[in-house]
Write a protein that holds these residues in place. Structure first.
Motif, mmCIF file in Angstrom:
data_model
loop_
_atom_site.group_PDB
_atom_site.id
_atom_site.type_symbol
_atom_site.label_atom_id
_atom_site.label_comp_id
_atom_site.label_asym_id
_atom_site.label_seq_id
_atom_site.Cartn_x
_atom_site.Cartn_y
_atom_site.Cartn_z
ATOM 1 N N ILE A 108 0.904 -1.217 -0.063
ATOM 2 C CA ILE A 108 0.018 0.048 0.055
ATOM 3 C C ILE A 108 0.806 1.360 0.013
ATOM 4 N N LEU A 109 0.261 2.311 -0.712
ATOM 5 C CA LEU A 109 0.960 3.459 -0.521
ATOM 6 C C LEU A 109 0.279 4.696 0.134
ATOM 7 N N THR A 110 0.705 5.181 1.360
ATOM 8 C CA THR A 110 0.059 5.857 2.055
ATOM 9 C C THR A 110 0.889 6.983 2.949
ATOM 10 N N ASP A 111 0.461 8.061 3.497
ATOM 11 C CA ASP A 111 1.191 9.020 4.192
ATOM 12 C C ASP A 111 0.706 8.810 5.566
ATOM 13 N N LEU A 112 -0.016 7.542 5.947
ATOM 14 C CA LEU A 112 -0.491 7.281 7.216
ATOM 15 C C LEU A 112 0.537 7.324 8.371
ATOM 16 N N ASN A 113 0.357 7.792 9.513
ATOM 17 C CA ASN A 113 1.552 7.740 10.625
ATOM 18 C C ASN A 113 1.168 6.505 11.384
ATOM 19 N N TYR A 114 1.900 5.401 11.083
ATOM 20 C CA TYR A 114 1.611 4.104 11.617
ATOM 21 C C TYR A 114 1.788 4.167 13.198
ATOM 22 N N GLY A 115 2.899 5.151 13.645
ATOM 23 C CA GLY A 115 3.059 4.979 15.062
ATOM 24 C C GLY A 115 1.692 5.427 15.967
ATOM 25 N N THR A 116 1.508 6.557 15.276
ATOM 26 C CA THR A 116 0.021 7.153 15.917
ATOM 27 C C THR A 116 -1.160 6.176 15.890
ATOM 28 N N LEU A 117 -1.347 5.495 15.007
ATOM 29 C CA LEU A 117 -2.220 4.225 15.030
ATOM 30 C C LEU A 117 -2.147 3.251 15.932
ATOM 31 N N LEU A 118 -0.886 2.895 16.140
ATOM 32 C CA LEU A 118 -0.286 1.737 17.210
ATOM 33 C C LEU A 118 -0.721 2.413 18.625
ATOM 34 N N LYS A 119 -0.075 3.360 18.770
ATOM 35 C CA LYS A 119 -0.318 4.119 20.022
ATOM 36 C C LYS A 119 -1.814 4.323 20.480
ATOM 37 N N THR A 120 -2.483 4.772 19.617
ATOM 38 C CA THR A 120 -3.963 5.033 19.873
ATOM 39 C C THR A 120 -4.630 3.695 20.066
ATOM 40 N N HIS A 121 -4.239 2.680 19.403
ATOM 41 C CA HIS A 121 -4.814 1.384 19.624
ATOM 42 C C HIS A 121 -4.370 0.877 21.157
ATOM 43 N N ALA A 122 -2.960 0.957 21.296
ATOM 44 C CA ALA A 122 -2.615 0.335 22.633
ATOM 45 C C ALA A 122 -3.446 1.204 23.903
ATOM 46 N N ALA A 123 -3.807 2.487 23.748
ATOM 47 C CA ALA A 123 -4.365 3.215 24.810
ATOM 48 C C ALA A 123 -5.771 2.982 24.743
ATOM 49 N N SER A 124 -6.481 2.400 23.729
ATOM 50 C CA SER A 124 -7.759 2.326 23.629
ATOM 51 C C SER A 124 -8.380 1.019 24.484
ATOM 52 N N TYR A 209 -3.555 10.420 2.329
ATOM 53 C CA TYR A 209 -3.465 9.769 1.150
ATOM 54 C C TYR A 209 -3.506 8.154 1.351
ATOM 55 N N TRP A 210 -4.049 7.353 0.611
ATOM 56 C CA TRP A 210 -4.084 5.939 0.604
ATOM 57 C C TRP A 210 -4.442 5.259 -0.558
ATOM 58 N N LEU A 211 -3.576 4.580 -1.074
ATOM 59 C CA LEU A 211 -3.883 3.782 -2.355
ATOM 60 C C LEU A 211 -3.419 2.370 -2.228
ATOM 61 N N ASP A 212 -4.385 1.510 -2.286
ATOM 62 C CA ASP A 212 -4.095 -0.068 -2.599
ATOM 63 C C ASP A 212 -3.567 -0.392 -3.992
ATOM 64 N N ILE A 213 -2.310 -0.815 -3.914
ATOM 65 C CA ILE A 213 -1.738 -1.170 -5.322
ATOM 66 C C ILE A 213 -2.093 -2.632 -5.610
ATOM 67 N N GLY A 214 -3.488 -2.889 -6.138
ATOM 68 C CA GLY A 214 -4.015 -4.168 -6.237
ATOM 69 C C GLY A 214 -4.106 -4.545 -7.890
ATOM 70 N N ARG A 215 -4.246 -3.430 -8.617
ATOM 71 C CA ARG A 215 -4.646 -3.353 -9.973
ATOM 72 C C ARG A 215 -3.798 -2.798 -10.895
ATOM 73 N N PRO A 216 -3.482 -2.993 -11.983
ATOM 74 C CA PRO A 216 -2.563 -2.642 -12.946
ATOM 75 C C PRO A 216 -2.637 -1.136 -13.077
ATOM 76 N N GLU A 217 -3.950 -0.291 -13.081
ATOM 77 C CA GLU A 217 -4.335 0.853 -13.169
ATOM 78 C C GLU A 217 -4.093 1.637 -11.855
ATOM 79 N N ASP A 218 -4.171 0.838 -10.586
ATOM 80 C CA ASP A 218 -3.670 1.358 -9.389
ATOM 81 C C ASP A 218 -2.026 1.786 -9.314
ATOM 82 N N TYR A 219 -1.388 0.370 -9.966
ATOM 83 C CA TYR A 219 0.113 0.653 -9.819
ATOM 84 C C TYR A 219 0.751 1.852 -10.670
ATOM 85 N N ASP A 220 -0.115 2.070 -11.986
ATOM 86 C CA ASP A 220 0.211 3.292 -12.680
ATOM 87 C C ASP A 220 0.197 4.555 -11.769
#
Length: 236
Positions: A108-124, A209-220
């Motif tokens: 996947i191509l994204t600008d998600l802050n993975y650290g924030t997601l994990l810390k939010t999960h641990a505190a939830s 931004y998030w894009l699942d690179i699953g199909r040729p058009e997504d990859y392009d």
């Protein structure tokens, strides 16, 4: 912080690119593989340990990443002999994982802050946290609704909106300890079981931004936007 990257799939939807290459190694721009972008982002957001779950063409991925020294990461591997789904490979790894950890797809191509997601999960205190994204789905047909054989409404080619899973999850070891090892177990199986138990997962809504690179058009599209937004995806 520890992340498990799922990289064992065959990438069938992305053929012919994945005929002889695992999908996480498909290049972005002229610089690096999709998987390298993910690893560099994880390092930037505070992760130190990575486990890559491998299957189809796994030795190619291991040869590319090796021990993770290039990115100052500690990387190890877990192979599956037969496909185990999204969650199945993780069940075999529980002894080596911390109480809370990140699980994500390696394509996947994204600008998600993975650290924030994990810390939010641990505190939830929730059993699972799902990264979610609002996706527009264009219906290419006129949609009819009615009753008793009569059409009551008509909408020409509507656009529907759904919260979809980004393929990025915060998980806790205690959530998975009840499930058997060595058998196929997907994300859908986990979700349905947690809902049936009324152990409701949390949603981590993301609007970047998030894009699942699953199909040729997504990859392009990913190639085009990676070049245009290079420093955004790979901050220094």
């Amino acid at each position: 912080m520890h992340a498990v990257i799922l990289a064992g799939g065959k990438g069938v939807r992305l053929r012919p690119y994945t005929t002889t290459m695992p999908k996480p190694l498909v290049p972005l721009g002229d610089e690096c593989a999709i998987l390298e972008v993910v690893l560099r982002q994880l390092k930037y957001f505070g992760f130190t340990n990575i486990t890559i779950a491998l299957g189809h063409l796994g030795p190619m991925i291991e040869a590319y990443v090796r021990g993770g020294d290039r990115w100052n990461l500690e990387v190890d591997y877990a192979y599956e002999d037969t496909p185990l789904g999204t969650i199945g490979p993780i069940l075999n790894l529980l002894d080596k994982l911390p109480d809370h950890f990140l699980v994500m797809n390696g394509d996947i191509l994204t600008d998600l802050n993975y650290g924030t997601l994990l810390k939010t999960h641990a505190a939830s205190g929730r059993p699972l946290t799902v990264g979610t994204y609002l996706r527009d789905v264009k219906i290419d047909f006129g949609v009819l609704e009615g009753e008793d054989g009569l059409i009551k409404t008509f909408t020409e080619k509507p656009t529907l909106n759904y919260d979809v899973s980004m393929g990025v999850y915060g998980l806790s070891k205690k959530t998975l300890e009840r499930y058997p090892k060595g058998v196929p177990f997907g994300f859908d199986n986990l979700m349905l079981d947690l809902l049936a138990r009324e152990e409701y997962p949390a949603s981590f809504r993301f609007d970047g931004y998030w894009l699942d690179i699953g199909r040729p058009e997504d990859y392009d599209l990913a190639n085009k936007q990676f070049v245009e937004l290079h420093d955004h995806f790979l901050p220094k």
